[in-house]
Motif scaffolding. Structure first.
Motif, PDB file in Angstrom:
ATOM      1  N   PHE A   1      60.438 -14.307 -13.043  1.00  0.00           N
ATOM      2  CA  PHE A   1      61.481 -14.497 -14.046  1.00  0.00           C
ATOM      3  C   PHE A   1      61.798 -13.215 -14.813  1.00  0.00           C
ATOM      4  O   PHE A   1      62.546 -13.236 -15.784  1.00  0.00           O
ATOM      5  N   ASN A   2      61.161 -12.115 -14.420  1.00  0.00           N
ATOM      6  CA  ASN A   2      61.338 -10.817 -15.083  1.00  0.00           C
ATOM      7  C   ASN A   2      60.991 -10.910 -16.580  1.00  0.00           C
ATOM      8  O   ASN A   2      61.696 -10.362 -17.427  1.00  0.00           O
ATOM      9  N   LEU A   3      59.884 -11.598 -16.892  1.00  0.00           N
ATOM     10  CA  LEU A   3      59.426 -11.772 -18.270  1.00  0.00           C
ATOM     11  C   LEU A   3      58.070 -11.081 -18.437  1.00  0.00           C
ATOM     12  O   LEU A   3      57.105 -11.399 -17.725  1.00  0.00           O
ATOM     13  N   TYR A   4      58.013 -10.162 -19.390  1.00  0.00           N
ATOM     14  CA  TYR A   4      56.791  -9.405 -19.662  1.00  0.00           C
ATOM     15  C   TYR A   4      56.672  -9.224 -21.168  1.00  0.00           C
ATOM     16  O   TYR A   4      57.669  -9.063 -21.855  1.00  0.00           O
ATOM     17  N   GLY A   5      55.441  -9.217 -21.660  1.00  0.00           N
ATOM     18  CA  GLY A   5      55.261  -8.954 -23.078  1.00  0.00           C
ATOM     19  C   GLY A   5      53.993  -9.560 -23.617  1.00  0.00           C
ATOM     20  O   GLY A   5      53.042  -9.842 -22.871  1.00  0.00           O
ATOM     21  N   TYR A   6      53.983  -9.764 -24.926  1.00  0.00           N
ATOM     22  CA  TYR A   6      52.823 -10.291 -25.638  1.00  0.00           C
ATOM     23  C   TYR A   6      53.253 -11.423 -26.553  1.00  0.00           C
ATOM     24  O   TYR A   6      54.257 -11.318 -27.250  1.00  0.00           O
ATOM     25  N   LEU A   7      52.469 -12.489 -26.561  1.00  0.00           N
ATOM     26  CA  LEU A   7      52.628 -13.587 -27.495  1.00  0.00           C
ATOM     27  C   LEU A   7      51.386 -13.564 -28.375  1.00  0.00           C
ATOM     28  O   LEU A   7      50.263 -13.582 -27.872  1.00  0.00           O
ATOM     29  N   SER A   8      51.564 -13.489 -29.688  1.00  0.00           N
ATOM     30  CA  SER A   8      50.441 -13.323 -30.609  1.00  0.00           C
ATOM     31  C   SER A   8      50.442 -14.413 -31.673  1.00  0.00           C
ATOM     32  O   SER A   8      51.495 -14.933 -32.036  1.00  0.00           O
TER      33      SER A   8
END
Length: 134
Positions: free
Chosen positions: A35-42
């Motif tokens: 899905f081309n989703l990257y990152g951080y959930l905090s």
């Protein structure tokens, strides 16, 4: 989270930072190439023992740092205060508060020592194991 991520051909890598004063911050690095989703959930909040068999975690803030690719050359925002003001910050913050449901803040502990904890996340029927890193 790991099972759901795997079904979507992605992954979550979760880190908890537990402080001696009972506060905590957790960063989940997410990677969903399909899905081309990257990152951080905090999230941040507090933790404590209810008794010898039960722990309690109360989250009070949620934020995220989306990334444009999977290089992960930058880390998560350290705290909610570091996140630039935006509509998405407010939406994630309110969504996080809505999802922190009181009855699911208590976790039966099946093992605990100075380096390791194993507890049950009954909402999803899973067992979580976390170890202390220096």
């Amino acid at each position: 989270m790991t099972i759901a991520a795997g079904l979507l051909q992605g992954e979550f890598k979760v880190q908890y930072d537990l402080n001696d004063d009972g506060t905590m911050i957790s960063h989940a690095r997410y990677n969903f190439p399909l899905f081309n989703l990257y990152g951080y959930l905090s999230v941040s909040g507090t933790y404590d023992s209810v008794n010898n068999n039960v722990c309690r975690v109360d989250f009070d803030e949620a934020w995220y740092r989306p990334l444009s690719d999977d290089s992960f050359t930058v880390g998560p925002y350290a705290t909610i205060k570091d996140v630039p003001e935006s509509l998405s910050k407010n939406i994630i913050r309110q969504l996080g508060k809505a999802l922190f449901i009181e009855p699911f803040a208590v976790f039966p502990v099946t093992y605990l020592d100075d380096e390791l904890i194993v507890f049950n996340f009954e909402l999803l029927g899973t067992r979580i194991c976390a170890r202390k890193e220096s």
